[in-house]
Design a protein around this motif. Structure first.
Motif, PDB file in Angstrom:
ATOM      1  N   ALA A 164       0.891  -1.476  -0.147  1.00  0.00           N
ATOM      2  CA  ALA A 164      -0.034   0.057  -0.085  1.00  0.00           C
ATOM      3  C   ALA A 164       0.820   1.315  -0.178  1.00  0.00           C
ATOM      4  CB  ALA A 164      -0.951   0.066   1.311  1.00  0.00           C
ATOM      5  N   ASP A 165       2.172   1.087   0.488  1.00  0.00           N
ATOM      6  CA  ASP A 165       2.794   2.276   0.639  1.00  0.00           C
ATOM      7  C   ASP A 165       3.278   2.558  -0.821  1.00  0.00           C
ATOM      8  OD1 ASP A 165       4.329   0.066   0.652  1.00  0.00           O
ATOM      9  OD2 ASP A 165       6.235   0.776   1.342  1.00  0.00           O
ATOM     10  N   LEU A 166       3.547   1.625  -1.640  1.00  0.00           N
ATOM     11  CA  LEU A 166       4.015   1.808  -3.149  1.00  0.00           C
ATOM     12  C   LEU A 166       2.857   2.440  -3.681  1.00  0.00           C
ATOM     13  CD1 LEU A 166       5.940  -1.119  -4.077  1.00  0.00           C
ATOM     14  CD2 LEU A 166       6.771   0.991  -3.642  1.00  0.00           C
ATOM     15  N   THR A 196       3.325   8.254   5.606  1.00  0.00           N
ATOM     16  CA  THR A 196       4.455   9.044   5.234  1.00  0.00           C
ATOM     17  C   THR A 196       4.224   9.367   3.777  1.00  0.00           C
ATOM     18  OG1 THR A 196       6.176   8.134   6.651  1.00  0.00           O
ATOM     19  CG2 THR A 196       6.878   9.136   4.508  1.00  0.00           C
ATOM     20  N   PHE A 197       3.804   8.599   2.960  1.00  0.00           N
ATOM     21  CA  PHE A 197       3.729   8.875   1.527  1.00  0.00           C
ATOM     22  C   PHE A 197       1.975   9.123   1.166  1.00  0.00           C
ATOM     23  CE2 PHE A 197       7.283   5.930   1.279  1.00  0.00           C
ATOM     24  CZ  PHE A 197       7.988   6.711   0.776  1.00  0.00           C
ATOM     25  N   SER A 198       1.120   9.040   2.227  1.00  0.00           N
ATOM     26  CA  SER A 198      -0.391   9.199   1.798  1.00  0.00           C
ATOM     27  C   SER A 198      -0.640  10.526   1.305  1.00  0.00           C
ATOM     28  CB  SER A 198      -1.184   8.961   3.162  1.00  0.00           C
ATOM     29  OG  SER A 198      -1.006   9.987   4.044  1.00  0.00           O
ATOM     30  N   HIS A 199       0.066  11.677   1.443  1.00  0.00           N
ATOM     31  CA  HIS A 199      -0.242  12.972   0.938  1.00  0.00           C
ATOM     32  C   HIS A 199      -0.073  12.940  -0.698  1.00  0.00           C
ATOM     33  CE1 HIS A 199       4.279  13.204   1.072  1.00  0.00           C
ATOM     34  NE2 HIS A 199       4.172  13.932   0.219  1.00  0.00           N
ATOM     35  N   ARG A 200       0.629  12.067  -1.053  1.00  0.00           N
ATOM     36  CA  ARG A 200       0.878  11.825  -2.554  1.00  0.00           C
ATOM     37  C   ARG A 200      -0.423  11.263  -3.143  1.00  0.00           C
ATOM     38  NH1 ARG A 200       7.157   9.772  -3.840  1.00  0.00           N
ATOM     39  NH2 ARG A 200       8.109  11.399  -2.519  1.00  0.00           N
ATOM     40  N   LEU A 201      -1.213  10.607  -2.394  1.00  0.00           N
ATOM     41  CA  LEU A 201      -2.641  10.168  -3.024  1.00  0.00           C
ATOM     42  C   LEU A 201      -3.577  11.297  -2.598  1.00  0.00           C
ATOM     43  CD1 LEU A 201      -4.227   7.792  -3.948  1.00  0.00           C
ATOM     44  CD2 LEU A 201      -4.607   7.119  -1.578  1.00  0.00           C
ATOM     45  N   THR A 202      -3.759  11.896  -1.405  1.00  0.00           N
ATOM     46  CA  THR A 202      -4.704  12.744  -1.093  1.00  0.00           C
ATOM     47  C   THR A 202      -4.494  14.035  -1.636  1.00  0.00           C
ATOM     48  OG1 THR A 202      -3.490  13.327   0.906  1.00  0.00           O
ATOM     49  CG2 THR A 202      -5.241  11.575   1.206  1.00  0.00           C
ATOM     50  N   ASP A 203      -3.160  14.318  -2.144  1.00  0.00           N
ATOM     51  CA  ASP A 203      -3.112  15.829  -2.850  1.00  0.00           C
ATOM     52  C   ASP A 203      -3.501  15.701  -4.245  1.00  0.00           C
ATOM     53  OD1 ASP A 203      -1.655  16.645  -0.451  1.00  0.00           O
ATOM     54  OD2 ASP A 203       0.282  16.801  -1.537  1.00  0.00           O
ATOM     55  N   ILE A 204      -3.782  14.498  -4.668  1.00  0.00           N
ATOM     56  CA  ILE A 204      -4.148  14.479  -6.209  1.00  0.00           C
ATOM     57  C   ILE A 204      -5.821  14.052  -6.231  1.00  0.00           C
ATOM     58  CG2 ILE A 204      -3.928  13.020  -8.213  1.00  0.00           C
ATOM     59  CD1 ILE A 204      -1.190  12.665  -7.318  1.00  0.00           C
ATOM     60  N   TRP A 205      -6.107  13.401  -5.321  1.00  0.00           N
ATOM     61  CA  TRP A 205      -7.614  12.591  -5.421  1.00  0.00           C
ATOM     62  C   TRP A 205      -8.499  13.285  -4.393  1.00  0.00           C
ATOM     63  CZ3 TRP A 205      -8.937  10.167  -9.537  1.00  0.00           C
ATOM     64  CH2 TRP A 205      -8.202   9.516 -10.370  1.00  0.00           C
ATOM     65  N   GLU A 206      -9.676  13.348  -4.652  1.00  0.00           N
ATOM     66  CA  GLU A 206     -10.891  13.617  -3.812  1.00  0.00           C
ATOM     67  C   GLU A 206     -11.957  12.739  -4.516  1.00  0.00           C
ATOM     68  OE1 GLU A 206     -11.803  17.786  -3.852  1.00  0.00           O
ATOM     69  OE2 GLU A 206     -12.044  17.894  -6.155  1.00  0.00           O
ATOM     70  N   ASP A 234       2.112  -3.472   9.286  1.00  0.00           N
ATOM     71  CA  ASP A 234       3.680  -2.974   9.188  1.00  0.00           C
ATOM     72  C   ASP A 234       3.573  -1.916   8.352  1.00  0.00           C
ATOM     73  OD1 ASP A 234       3.009  -4.853   7.287  1.00  0.00           O
ATOM     74  OD2 ASP A 234       4.957  -5.770   7.165  1.00  0.00           O
ATOM     75  N   LEU A 235       2.836  -1.696   7.797  1.00  0.00           N
ATOM     76  CA  LEU A 235       3.099  -0.675   6.395  1.00  0.00           C
ATOM     77  C   LEU A 235       2.288   0.492   6.776  1.00  0.00           C
ATOM     78  CD1 LEU A 235       2.549  -2.523   3.034  1.00  0.00           C
ATOM     79  CD2 LEU A 235       4.670  -1.806   4.328  1.00  0.00           C
ATOM     80  N   ARG A 236       1.736   1.026   8.021  1.00  0.00           N
ATOM     81  CA  ARG A 236       0.969   2.013   8.252  1.00  0.00           C
ATOM     82  C   ARG A 236       1.645   3.283   8.453  1.00  0.00           C
ATOM     83  NH1 ARG A 236      -3.555  -0.892  12.465  1.00  0.00           N
ATOM     84  NH2 ARG A 236      -4.620  -2.059  10.762  1.00  0.00           N
ATOM     85  N   ALA A 237       2.915   3.113   8.942  1.00  0.00           N
ATOM     86  CA  ALA A 237       3.654   4.036   9.110  1.00  0.00           C
ATOM     87  C   ALA A 237       4.173   4.622   7.978  1.00  0.00           C
ATOM     88  CB  ALA A 237       5.072   3.633  10.144  1.00  0.00           C
TER      89      ALA A 237
END
Length: 332
Positions: free
Chosen positions: A52-54, A156-166, A149-152
């Protein structure tokens, strides 16, 4: 927007009329189609959850191979591979993701004979990015289930998704129904993006041509054009090293998928990509192509990644090939 006429209706279940459903179903059969078999669906499910981080980190590069693309997976196979929860009897067997030219993404669920579009549309963000609790809520909805184990890393990277999508509802519905549907639809966009990222990996590809044929559908004779059934091998040599690009050719006139092209990249570089452009490049793109070109530059090796839009290749005098895509796992 396709669904503007559906807004402001009182009953959510009746907001999408039978005529609108018929129109949407017609669209998803007309656009370029990819069908994941059960093994490939299981791999897509594992990829969306275990990596999910990828998915977050590379969300910007999840560009469908055609401007209008439909991707369908076996949801039961996906859930069995990626979730510890028992599959409920009423869980849809198939899920489809419809990527439209305007950037919208729609999700439908059901089986081959009875599919229903779910009540949310995912859109590219126009305004400022969300922050704080609003960003966390959006992330949790778009991402859904994530390995512990991937939540951290996802944080870290979730803004790369939420900055693009709504996202927004397709129609007005009671608050309790909307909360219920949000719970049911959590993670749909993550799975859609994961499927596109996998489709952009072309380690192995084969095709077979199918000639024109006639069939009876709904009591009427229908002609199906010549097309190729393309098998895309998704078996990884290490799932985190899957991000490579390939393309294909044919002597007959055919439509070529959109794909990434890389220039001057260094072997062994972990690649940190960021959007790249200059006024000179934008002016040249408009003069030569009449449109802007998507580019990214690696801050490590300074290599360049470019998205090449879909185009036509081949000799039209030899015929025109349309394509239907089937995604498989070679471990079968």
């Amino acid at each position: 927007m396709i669904f503007d006429d559906a807004l402001a209706t009182r009953d959510a279940r009746q907001a999408l009329t039978p005529l609108m459903y018929k129109h949407l179903n017609a669209i998803r059969y007309k656009v370029k189609r990819y069908v994941f078999d059960d093994d490939a669906s299981a791999k897509a499910g594992r990829f969306s959850t275990e990596c999910a981080d990828l998915v977050c980190e590379h969300a910007e590069f999840a560009i469908p191979p055609f401007t209008n693309t439909y991707i369908e997976i076996d949801q039961h196979a996906s859930l069995r591979a990626s979730s510890r929860q028992e599959i409920q009897p009423d869980t849809a067997s198939r899920v489809g993701y419809l990527f439209l030219e305007n950037g919208d993404v729609l999700v439908c669920a059901g089986d081959e004979d009875n599919a229903t579009f779910l009540p949310f549309v995912y859109q590219r963000r126009d305004g400022a990015a969300v922050v704080g609790e609003a960003q966390v809520e959006l992330r949790n909805f778009l991402m859904g289930e994530v390995s512990t184990d991937l939540r951290a890393a996802v944080e870290t990277f979730s803004h790369r998704l939420t900055d693009i999508w709504e996202y927004r509802p397709l129609f007005k519905m009671p608050a309790d129904l909307e909360r219920f549907m949000e719970a049911e639809c959590r993670g749909d966009l993550k799975r859609a993006i994961a499927a596109v990222l996998l489709l952009n990996q072309k380690h192995g590809l084969s095709s077979r041509e199918v000639g024109p044929r006639r069939a009876i559908r709904s009591g009427r004779s229908k002609t199906y054009l010549a097309h190729s059934v393309v098998t895309i091998d998704l078996s990884p040599h290490g799932i985190r090293g899957l991000f490579t690009i390939g393309n294909r050719a044919s002597p007959r006139r055919h439509q070529v998928e959109g794909h990434f092209v890389h220039y001057n990249i260094a072997d062994g570089c972990s690649h940190q990509w960021s959007a790249f452009s200059t006024p000179e490049l934008e002016e040249r793109d408009m003069e030569r192509l009449g449109r802007h070109v998507k580019r990214w530059r690696c801050s490590g090796c300074m290599g360049l990644r470019v998205w090449r839009e879909e185009f036509h290749r081949g000799d039209a005098q030899k015929g025109f090939v349309t394509k239907e895509y089937k995604v498989t796992d070679s471990r079968r």
